[in-house]
Scaffold this motif. Structure first.
Motif, PDB file in Angstrom:
ATOM      1  N   ALA A 560      -5.303  10.303  -2.094  1.00 57.00           N
ATOM      2  CA  ALA A 560      -5.046  10.333  -3.536  1.00 57.00           C
ATOM      3  C   ALA A 560      -4.931   8.918  -4.086  1.00 57.00           C
ATOM      4  O   ALA A 560      -4.284   8.051  -3.497  1.00 57.00           O
ATOM      5  CB  ALA A 560      -3.779  11.123  -3.820  1.00 57.00           C
ATOM      6  N   THR A 561      -5.577   8.696  -5.236  1.00 55.12           N
ATOM      7  CA  THR A 561      -5.473   7.397  -5.902  1.00 55.12           C
ATOM      8  C   THR A 561      -4.210   7.289  -6.746  1.00 55.12           C
ATOM      9  O   THR A 561      -3.832   6.204  -7.169  1.00 55.12           O
ATOM     10  CB  THR A 561      -6.682   7.169  -6.821  1.00 55.12           C
ATOM     11  OG1 THR A 561      -6.637   8.139  -7.879  1.00 55.12           O
ATOM     12  CG2 THR A 561      -7.992   7.309  -6.055  1.00 55.12           C
ATOM     13  N   GLY A 562      -3.572   8.425  -7.017  1.00 56.24           N
ATOM     14  CA  GLY A 562      -2.446   8.476  -7.945  1.00 56.24           C
ATOM     15  C   GLY A 562      -2.846   9.015  -9.296  1.00 56.24           C
ATOM     16  O   GLY A 562      -2.021   9.535 -10.043  1.00 56.24           O
ATOM     17  N   TYR A 611      -6.908  -1.684   3.998  1.00 60.73           N
ATOM     18  CA  TYR A 611      -7.230  -0.987   2.748  1.00 60.73           C
ATOM     19  C   TYR A 611      -7.827  -1.954   1.736  1.00 60.73           C
ATOM     20  O   TYR A 611      -7.193  -2.929   1.326  1.00 60.73           O
ATOM     21  CB  TYR A 611      -5.972  -0.338   2.184  1.00 60.73           C
ATOM     22  CG  TYR A 611      -6.173   0.298   0.826  1.00 60.73           C
ATOM     23  CD1 TYR A 611      -7.164   1.244   0.631  1.00 60.73           C
ATOM     24  CD2 TYR A 611      -5.384  -0.067  -0.260  1.00 60.73           C
ATOM     25  CE1 TYR A 611      -7.363   1.834  -0.614  1.00 60.73           C
ATOM     26  CE2 TYR A 611      -5.562   0.517  -1.510  1.00 60.73           C
ATOM     27  CZ  TYR A 611      -6.560   1.459  -1.671  1.00 60.73           C
ATOM     28  OH  TYR A 611      -6.767   2.037  -2.894  1.00 60.73           O
ATOM     29  N   VAL A 612      -9.054  -1.643   1.317  1.00 56.25           N
ATOM     30  CA  VAL A 612      -9.713  -2.403   0.265  1.00 56.25           C
ATOM     31  C   VAL A 612      -9.646  -1.574  -1.012  1.00 56.25           C
ATOM     32  O   VAL A 612     -10.172  -0.462  -1.076  1.00 56.25           O
ATOM     33  CB  VAL A 612     -11.180  -2.710   0.626  1.00 56.25           C
ATOM     34  CG1 VAL A 612     -11.843  -3.475  -0.516  1.00 56.25           C
ATOM     35  CG2 VAL A 612     -11.256  -3.517   1.916  1.00 56.25           C
ATOM     36  N   THR A 627      -2.687  -3.312   5.886  1.00 53.56           N
ATOM     37  CA  THR A 627      -2.220  -1.976   6.249  1.00 53.56           C
ATOM     38  C   THR A 627      -1.238  -1.472   5.201  1.00 53.56           C
ATOM     39  O   THR A 627      -0.199  -2.093   4.966  1.00 53.56           O
ATOM     40  CB  THR A 627      -1.550  -1.987   7.631  1.00 53.56           C
ATOM     41  OG1 THR A 627      -2.504  -2.415   8.610  1.00 53.56           O
ATOM     42  CG2 THR A 627      -1.054  -0.597   8.003  1.00 53.56           C
ATOM     43  N   MET A 628      -1.571  -0.345   4.572  1.00 51.38           N
ATOM     44  CA  MET A 628      -0.767   0.178   3.474  1.00 51.38           C
ATOM     45  C   MET A 628      -0.382   1.627   3.751  1.00 51.38           C
ATOM     46  O   MET A 628      -1.061   2.344   4.504  1.00 51.38           O
ATOM     47  CB  MET A 628      -1.534   0.113   2.154  1.00 51.38           C
ATOM     48  CG  MET A 628      -2.049  -1.279   1.788  1.00 51.38           C
ATOM     49  SD  MET A 628      -0.726  -2.504   1.581  1.00 51.38           S
ATOM     50  CE  MET A 628      -0.003  -1.970   0.035  1.00 51.38           C
ATOM     51  N   THR A 629       0.704   2.077   3.111  1.00 53.00           N
ATOM     52  CA  THR A 629       1.174   3.456   3.255  1.00 53.00           C
ATOM     53  C   THR A 629       0.310   4.397   2.430  1.00 53.00           C
ATOM     54  O   THR A 629       0.012   4.125   1.265  1.00 53.00           O
ATOM     55  CB  THR A 629       2.638   3.578   2.805  1.00 53.00           C
ATOM     56  OG1 THR A 629       3.448   2.712   3.598  1.00 53.00           O
ATOM     57  CG2 THR A 629       3.142   5.007   2.951  1.00 53.00           C
ATOM     58  N   ASN A 665      -1.925   3.905  -3.184  1.00 53.28           N
ATOM     59  CA  ASN A 665      -1.997   3.345  -1.834  1.00 53.28           C
ATOM     60  C   ASN A 665      -1.709   1.846  -1.816  1.00 53.28           C
ATOM     61  O   ASN A 665      -1.998   1.174  -0.820  1.00 53.28           O
ATOM     62  CB  ASN A 665      -3.389   3.622  -1.255  1.00 53.28           C
ATOM     63  CG  ASN A 665      -3.697   5.108  -1.238  1.00 53.28           C
ATOM     64  OD1 ASN A 665      -3.081   5.879  -0.525  1.00 53.28           O
ATOM     65  ND2 ASN A 665      -4.657   5.528  -2.064  1.00 53.28           N
ATOM     66  N   ASN A 666      -1.138   1.326  -2.907  1.00 55.32           N
ATOM     67  CA  ASN A 666      -0.850  -0.104  -3.024  1.00 55.32           C
ATOM     68  C   ASN A 666       0.623  -0.434  -2.812  1.00 55.32           C
ATOM     69  O   ASN A 666       1.011  -1.590  -2.956  1.00 55.32           O
ATOM     70  CB  ASN A 666      -1.261  -0.620  -4.413  1.00 55.32           C
ATOM     71  CG  ASN A 666      -2.725  -0.386  -4.716  1.00 55.32           C
ATOM     72  OD1 ASN A 666      -3.423   0.245  -3.946  1.00 55.32           O
ATOM     73  ND2 ASN A 666      -3.188  -0.893  -5.841  1.00 55.32           N
ATOM     74  N   GLU A 667       1.451   0.591  -2.558  1.00 54.48           N
ATOM     75  CA  GLU A 667       2.897   0.412  -2.346  1.00 54.48           C
ATOM     76  C   GLU A 667       3.549  -0.288  -3.539  1.00 54.48           C
ATOM     77  O   GLU A 667       4.340  -1.228  -3.398  1.00 54.48           O
ATOM     78  CB  GLU A 667       3.175  -0.350  -1.049  1.00 54.48           C
ATOM     79  CG  GLU A 667       2.703   0.390   0.194  1.00 54.48           C
ATOM     80  CD  GLU A 667       3.102  -0.303   1.490  1.00 54.48           C
ATOM     81  OE1 GLU A 667       3.826  -1.316   1.418  1.00 54.48           O
ATOM     82  OE2 GLU A 667       2.682   0.176   2.561  1.00 54.48           O
TER      83      GLU A 667
END
Length: 746
Positions: A560-562, A611-612, A627-629, A665-667
């Motif tokens: 999910a992008t949000g 993650y790009v 590395t992202m959550t 996915n950017n925390e």
């Protein structure tokens, strides 16, 4: 209603006829009244799969009117979400951090996930809990199933077994926010030694905790069963109609502070003499038919034939019809985005309708071969789905009807889904002291052909004007999904290990809404999952302890992008490499005859490697963030359950803790959902006044300590000039609320 009571009269007459045949009384007592449902999507005790089973008793205790996710949240790694704030209406769930589109749901082996969106819309089958006999939740890839792949887990349900005795029940519920349920169920019992007729009608309503978050649900279940010596047949139809106010836009933190936690602005429009006044003095009113309306009818013909002691055949024919539409008021809309209008006006208020009509038909079949040491299952499924989508406008401020021409978007979808599988459970060792060694294999081939064409509801703004987004999707997928495992049972110990590969195709929204965030017009890629699980369970008369380790490695996972589209479907993007790994802990202790304490906890890591960020409007577009959550993936989920029962009284205490979740996915802290801990209490008392006659009194106390929390939300970031903006919206849940129930069984 008249038709229902006519049916009730016929059932009573037939019951009297069958009851008069006293010579059959003894045969009824020994009659093997088996459930006819297909069990091929369920795992056995020896299957090397992380699983939890909910019995009919567990289901009945929660059958007050709430949607199914509230019950499923009792199982490990499961989270229930709700938009109206009280567990009725727009509910969903997540398992191991994966959303509802990745949780496969079946009833009697028939896939219930919408073939287009992949979601299971629980309010389209209201009061399903009253008709379900057993539920199995499988975590991970699980066993081969029908429909879309299980990427977080699966829920395999069977309808309740028909009874050889005449029986019925009447159920009434009432509680906070005018939540109510009325249900009537009648079963004929065995007639003429072979036939059973069964029917249920239910109405569920609620005003909802969220303002205007009303729900009006009507449902039915009708069954006819035939029981022969070797052949058993069940024809059943279930479904209903749902009318729910649109609450999916949520509310921002700022608006919650201004207007309260129950506020949302769906259907709101500005008017000079509106009865509601906002904080800044603006007068507003609300369109009273801002609703989602849906009718769904599910039909199944289930046939079970036993050839001999070893061979058995299960076949299910199914057909599902659905028709639904949104009514939406759009305040000050950009009229150029509606290409069916003839006008020079730039903006105006309007009422629009988004409609769909779907048909799904197919067949499931499975043959089983059982010996002392070998269980073999051969099976497959084929289904065909068709669904046109279109939009109309019933009113545009300042325009005559002649200026509104036809549909503002119109597209069609077809999907063909077929699979074939073979499954084997071989007992290679069965010795003294309850030693058993089982080898398990499950091979599935799945074919998917998905087509969509026409114009979508998204307006494309170009240099030469505005056009509706064209849709031209024609993709075919061939998936091979192998599963292998081993389980060893020694007295009280059960150890298993398994490895599985699963694939999943993108959803409709993954294809059609990519332009909203993607920098190119490429198709989304299908996902692949490699799932490795190791589990151990110790079972004693009073204590059960279990641990399950899982490592789920993904390629091209759609995360999910949000952001969400105009229908609240999550917008997803492929990420090359990602994983979910964790440990699930379970324990149960029967302290006394009347008290059982149990707990479960999931500790996990859910990460994207390298993650790009490829969201075109994101402030970090094109950057490798490391590395992202993964969005919507809490690292901690845990529950404590106390189950008290003595004589006819029972009480169940359920406390659940859910850790922090990110929307993207950017925390980003501004785009996150706070951790929460909520407690529910379920009280019940059964007064039995005959062999099968009883009255059950129940009281559900939800959010016992009035925790202020939100169970779900969404958000996104964007740049406007040199400024960064983070937009987040939430779904607040109700403080302490009550729902009382009385059910008379006769």
């Amino acid at each position: 209603m008249k038709r229902f009571f006519s049916l009730l009269g016929v059932l009573l007459i037939l019951h009297g006829t069958s009851s008069a045949q006293e010579q059959h009384a003894d045969s009824l007592k020994v009659y093997e009244f088996e459930a006819v449902e297909v069990q091929t999507t369920a795992a056995k005790r020896t299957t090397p799969v992380a699983q939890d089973n909910l019995s009919r008793e567990d289901i009945v205790r929660s059958s007050y009117g709430n949607d199914m996710p509230s019950l499923l949240a009792l199982t490990p790694s499961m989270i229930a979400t709700n938009e109206t704030g009280i567990g009725i209406g727009a509910t969903s769930m997540r398992l191991r951090g994966t959303d509802a589109t990745r949780i496969n749901v079946t009833i009697n082996g028939v896939a219930m996930n919408n073939p287009d969106s992949h979601s299971m819309y629980w309010y389209d089958t209201p009061d399903l809990m009253s008709s379900v006999g057993s539920i199995q939740v499988q975590r991970g890839a699980g066993v081969s199933t029908n429909g879309t792949g299980a990427f977080g887990g699966s829920v395999a349900m069977t309808t309740d077994a028909l009874t050889p005795n005449f029986r019925g029940s009447a159920s009434l519920s009432y509680g906070s926010y005018n939540t109510n349920k009325q249900a009537l169920h009648i079963s004929s019992g065995l007639m003429r030694d072979h036939w059973v007729v069964d029917a249920r009608l239910t109405h569920i309503g609620s005003d909802g905790y969220i303002e205007r978050g009303s729900t009006d649900l009507k449902s039915y279940m009708a069954q006819v069963g035939y029981y022969g010596d070797d052949t058993k047949v069940k024809l059943l139809s279930f479904g209903g109609s749902a009318k729910t106010y649109l609450t999916y836009n949520g509310v921002s933190r700022e608006d919650m502070r201004r207007y309260g936690r129950r506020y949302h602005d769906s259907g709101q429009y500005v008017t000079s003499d509106g009865p509601f006044v906002l904080e800044d003095g603006t007068h507003v009113d609300y369109y009273d038919d801002q609703t989602d309306n849906y009718l769904q009818i599910n039909n199944q013909l289930v046939v079970n034939h036993r050839f001999d002691e070893r061979w058995q055949l299960n076949t299910t024919l199914f057909y599902t019809y659905g028709f639904g539409y949104y009514n939406q008021y759009k305040d000050d809309a950009w009229l150029a985005g509606y290409t069916n209008l003839v006008t020079d006006k730039e903006q105006g208020d309007l009422i629009r309708h988004k409609l769909m009509r779907n048909h799904l038909g197919g067949i499931n079949a499975a043959a089983t071969y059982n010996t002392k040491n070998l269980d073999l299952t051969f099976g497959g499924s084929w289904s065909y789905y068709t669904c046109p989508h279109w939009g109309t406008l019933s009113w545009v401020d300042g325009l005559d009807s002649k200026d509104v021409r036809g549909r503002w978007y119109d597209n069609d979808v077809t999907k063909q889904d077929a699979n074939a599988f073979v499954r084997a459970d071989w007992t290679v060792l069965r010795g003294l002291m309850d030693n058993e060694l089982h080898l398990f294999g499950d091979l599935q081939y799945r074919y998917v052909h998905y087509k969509a064409w026409g114009t979508n509801d998204n307006a494309i703004w170009g240099d030469e004007g505005v056009t509706m987004q064209p849709i031209d999707v024609n993709v075919k997928y061939n998936f091979f999904n192998p599963r292998v495992g081993v389980s060893y049972i020694h007295h009280r110990h059960n150890i298993f290990a398994s490895a599985a590969v699963a694939h999943r195709e993108p959803t409709r929204s993954d294809f059609t809404d990519r332009h909203m965030f993607a920098a190119d017009d490429s198709y989304p890629k299908p996902e692949r999952l490699i799932d490795i699980e190791v589990g151990y369970t110790y079972t004693a008369p009073r204590v059960t302890v279990g641990v399950n380790l899982y490592y789920m490695l993904y390629h091209n996972q759609l995360v999910a992008t949000g952001m969400v589209n105009d229908g609240d479907d999550a917008l997803n993007t492929n990420v090359d490499k990602s994983f979910r790994r964790g440990v699930e802990l379970m324990a149960s202790w029967k302290t006394t005859k009347w008290l059982t304490l149990s707990a479960n906890a999931t500790l996990s890591e859910n990460k994207i490697r390298d993650y790009v960020d490829m969201l075109k409007d994101s402030p970090t577009y094109g950057e490798n963030l490391g590395t992202m959550t993964i969005s919507y993936s809490p690292s901690v989920v845990g529950s404590l359950i106390a189950d008290f029962h003595v004589k006819g009284f029972s009480a169940q205490w359920h406390t659940q803790y859910v850790g922090k979740q990110y929307f993207t996915n950017n925390e980003v802290e501004a785009l996150s959902l706070d951790a929460y801990c909520v407690t529910n209490l379920n009280l019940g008392y059964i007064w039995a006044y005959g062999k099968e006659r009883s009255v059950r009194f129940g009281l559900a106390v939800n959010n016992l300590f009035s925790t202020l929390y939100e169970s779900n939300g969404y958000g996104y970031s964007y740049m406007w000039g040199d400024e960064r903006y983070d937009e987040a919206f939430y779904f607040p849940q109700a403080p302490i609320n009550f729902l009382a129930n009385v059910t008379v069984n006769f």
